[in-house]
Design an enzyme around this catalytic site. Sequence first.
Site, PDB file in Angstrom:
ATOM      1  N   ASP A  46       0.833  -1.204   0.000  1.00  0.00           N
ATOM      2  CA  ASP A  46       0.000   0.000   0.000  1.00  0.00           C
ATOM      3  C   ASP A  46       0.869   1.255   0.000  1.00  0.00           C
ATOM      4  OD1 ASP A  46      -2.719   1.375   0.563  1.00  0.00           O
ATOM      5  OD2 ASP A  46      -1.469   2.059   2.212  1.00  0.00           O
ATOM      6  N   GLU A 118      -2.107  -5.392  -3.529  1.00  0.00           N
ATOM      7  CA  GLU A 118      -1.148  -4.635  -2.716  1.00  0.00           C
ATOM      8  C   GLU A 118      -0.097  -5.558  -2.113  1.00  0.00           C
ATOM      9  OE1 GLU A 118      -3.539  -0.720  -1.186  1.00  0.00           O
ATOM     10  OE2 GLU A 118      -3.767  -2.545   0.010  1.00  0.00           O
TER      11      GLU A 118
END
Length: 225
Positions: A46, A118
């Site tokens: 992320d 992610e």
Amino acid sequence: MEPIKNMPRLCRTLGYEFNDQSLLEHALTHRSASSKHNERLEFLGDSILSIIISDALFHQFPKATEGDLSRMRATLVCGKMLAEIGFEFKLGDYLNLGPGELKSGGFRRESIIADAVEAIIGAVYIDSGVEKCRCLVLSWYESRLAIIQPVNQKDPKTLLQELLQGFKKPLPVYKVIDIKGEAHAQTFTVECYVEELSKPVIGIASSRRKAEQLAAADALELMKR
């Protein structure tokens, strides 16, 4: 943790061959399947994704304001976009899920797919470093970066609010109905209440903010029907 099948095919789809294939297996493992799950890799991915996209937008739009850049980045890294990328890769076919998640269709759930994307980014970073990770992510985003513009880049919550205001309807209400997991690895379930819809819309993600955005995005889709 059981081996995940068809790794060579997935690597070809991703456009990346792992030096340490166990990293990819780790990235595809949901918390329902093993204590060695992908949430730490997701956390890392992320942050790395945000830096890569921020840098790309900064250089692509030298005259854009900070607000414009932030809105474009939010559009490109939101759960909806990540899930779209994950579905293009058919990640659901490769996820390692526990029996409960398999039964409930977790391999189709946007939040799980987005989190896996992610986590893969985090795994690539650990496997090969930031530059190879940057090149790979930018290849995934090439067509999306080519069409994005610093106008009308609003997140789903803002768009839903503006839509309801335009119809002079009450604003949506978001309520956290469930939080699972330890403090560093929680899963949030949020309900979005919209007067125009017959029942609440649910969003599930690794943060309250992401869950609210997913719920708002689904509410928008239902409002358009």
